[in-house]
Scaffold this motif. Structure first.
Motif, PDB file in Angstrom:
ATOM      1  N   UNK A 145      -5.183  -4.758 -17.861  1.00  0.00           N
ATOM      2  CA  UNK A 145      -3.857  -5.781 -17.939  1.00  0.00           C
ATOM      3  C   UNK A 145      -4.497  -7.271 -18.022  1.00  0.00           C
ATOM      4  N   UNK A 146      -3.577  -8.198 -18.591  1.00  0.00           N
ATOM      5  CA  UNK A 146      -3.990  -9.652 -18.550  1.00  0.00           C
ATOM      6  C   UNK A 146      -3.259 -10.359 -17.589  1.00  0.00           C
ATOM      7  N   UNK A 224      -6.839  -6.401 -29.779  1.00  0.00           N
ATOM      8  CA  UNK A 224      -5.567  -6.714 -29.247  1.00  0.00           C
ATOM      9  C   UNK A 224      -5.560  -7.455 -28.117  1.00  0.00           C
ATOM     10  N   UNK A 225      -6.447  -6.782 -26.994  1.00  0.00           N
ATOM     11  CA  UNK A 225      -6.377  -7.399 -25.693  1.00  0.00           C
ATOM     12  C   UNK A 225      -7.172  -8.446 -25.451  1.00  0.00           C
ATOM     13  N   UNK A 231      -0.056  -7.396 -23.354  1.00  0.00           N
ATOM     14  CA  UNK A 231      -0.334  -7.991 -21.939  1.00  0.00           C
ATOM     15  C   UNK A 231      -0.925  -6.661 -21.080  1.00  0.00           C
ATOM     16  N   UNK A 232      -0.598  -5.450 -21.698  1.00  0.00           N
ATOM     17  CA  UNK A 232      -1.160  -4.374 -20.984  1.00  0.00           C
ATOM     18  C   UNK A 232      -1.564  -3.335 -22.174  1.00  0.00           C
ATOM     19  N   UNK A 233      -2.643  -2.300 -21.867  1.00  0.00           N
ATOM     20  CA  UNK A 233      -2.942  -1.269 -22.473  1.00  0.00           C
ATOM     21  C   UNK A 233      -3.270   0.031 -21.690  1.00  0.00           C
ATOM     22  N   UNK A 250      -8.810 -10.201 -18.051  1.00  0.00           N
ATOM     23  CA  UNK A 250      -8.647  -8.768 -18.282  1.00  0.00           C
ATOM     24  C   UNK A 250      -9.190  -8.102 -16.938  1.00  0.00           C
ATOM     25  N   UNK A 251      -8.404  -7.177 -16.536  1.00  0.00           N
ATOM     26  CA  UNK A 251      -8.790  -6.267 -15.354  1.00  0.00           C
ATOM     27  C   UNK A 251      -8.494  -4.809 -15.506  1.00  0.00           C
ATOM     28  N   UNK A 252      -9.156  -3.771 -15.076  1.00  0.00           N
ATOM     29  CA  UNK A 252      -9.061  -2.425 -15.085  1.00  0.00           C
ATOM     30  C   UNK A 252      -8.621  -1.781 -13.967  1.00  0.00           C
TER      31      UNK A 252
END
Length: 357
Positions: A145-146, A224-225, A231-233, A250-252
């Motif tokens: 997510x961003x 895209x991210x 915003x999310x993937x 970005x964070x996982x």
């Protein structure tokens, strides 16, 4: 008739000459038959410098081909045509290939460096005693997510993907096991479920996610991210690692209620022509420095515990990619569902894709 025979003879002579010239050229380039390793791997799944290093150190030449799914790899090897010496399937596909008797049992006397592999990645259910496979990489499925669009506390669980605030802002990986699996996990079910009530419930819940789904894609998720077009993937940990390197926002996250823990391992197909080259490459990749170099380049987690000493401290201590024991305890490995249930998962996923259109 005589002219036809003469013409045919001429073609045979020319063909023989061309074949001889090709073989001479291959030898001149170092590609003699017993000198080639034919490697079948995922795209962008090894540091190219390591292939060059392997060729230089061993005098083998690498013929390199790629696949984009376990199923595509399985089908091509099953059909024959190309004799791959070494390939790198995921755990559930290894299980299937063993059942189909497509792999050769490994001669452990020819493998050097197996002691470098963390014991927690050995002797797993899909290949007991690692009779057929040697660990290459491992990782997880999770959410990226961003933080410019989503707060940390808003994106910790699979259910968070259904937040109405994310309308047209969620990207999903194009995989039936992954998407049906995350819906199953969100309901507290196993991602290997063969219970039709559970599968129906997961499918019904998934259909309510459609307003939030921007696209169902594969490698495009990275672009895209990074470019902040979503915003999310949902993606794999190694893909996430590459994205994080290219965008600090970005964070996982690995949802604590459960997710997929996957393994990709080396195997030698029964159709292999150069088993010695295959063993040489496995041994080369088991060397700690080579495994560390590969892990830094690819971004996925290495099962090679001896390689950890050569990796940056901040990387091996990052629980996004080397999760805690507590997180690991909630993860599941994909099992071979068998043809019947694999078809059901694929059909449910196809219905979901069609419904959102």
């Amino acid at each position: 008739m005589k002219k036809l025979v003469t013409f045919t003879a001429l073609i045979l002579i020319l063909s023989s000459g061309l074949y001889f010239m090709t073989k001479q050229l291959e030898k001149a380039q170092g590609f003699a038959g017993n000198n080639v390793l034919t490697l079948y791997n995922w795209g962008d799944y090894i540091d190219p410098d390591l292939i060059k290093k392997f060729e230089k150190e061993t005098n083998y030449k690498v013929s390199y081909e790629t696949f984009d799914s376990n199923e595509a790899m399985f089908t091509k090897i099953k059909q024959g045509g190309t004799a791959y010496d070494l390939t790198i399937p995921s755990e559930y596909m290894i299980q299937k290939m063993i059942k189909e008797e497509m792999l050769i049992p490994l001669d452990k006397s020819k493998i050097k460096g197996l002691e470098n592999i963390d014991s927690s990645f050995l002797d797993l259910d899909f290949d007991l005693n690692n009779k057929f496979s040697i660990p290459y990489f491992w990782g997880t499925l999770g959410i990226i997510y961003n933080d410019k669009f989503v707060k940390e506390e808003e994106m910790q669980h699979w259910d968070d993907l259904w937040n109405p605030k994310l309308a047209n802002n969620v990207m999903l990986i194009d995989g039936a096991r992954e998407v049906i699996g995350l819906s199953l996990n969100s309901l507290g079910y196993s991602l290997n479920s063969k219970n039709m009530q559970q599968l129906t419930a997961a499918s019904d819940k998934l259909s309510t996610l459609t307003p939030n789904v921007k696209a169902i894609v594969a490698d495009e998720i990275k672009m895209y991210m990074v470019q902040e077009e979503s915003a999310v993937a949902v993606t794999f940990s190694g893909e996430a690692s590459e994205m994080l390197d290219n965008n600090e926002h970005l964070h996982y996250v690995i949802p604590s209620e459960g997710s997929n823990l996957w393994f990709d391992n080396f195997v030698i197909p029964k159709t292999a022509k150069n088993k010695e080259a295959a063993y040489a490459f496995i041994n080369f990749m088991l060397e700690p420095k080579n495994a560390a170099q590969n892990a830094e380049y690819i971004g996925y987690s290495t099962p090679n515990k001896a390689a950890m000493a050569y990796l940056p401290k901040e990387l091996v201590e990052d629980e996004q990619f080397y999760p805690s024991d507590e997180t690991m305890s909630h993860l599941e490995v994909y099992e071979d569902l068998g043809a019947k249930y694999l078809a059901i998962y694929n059909d449910l996923f196809l219905e979901f894709k069609m419904y959102r259109k």
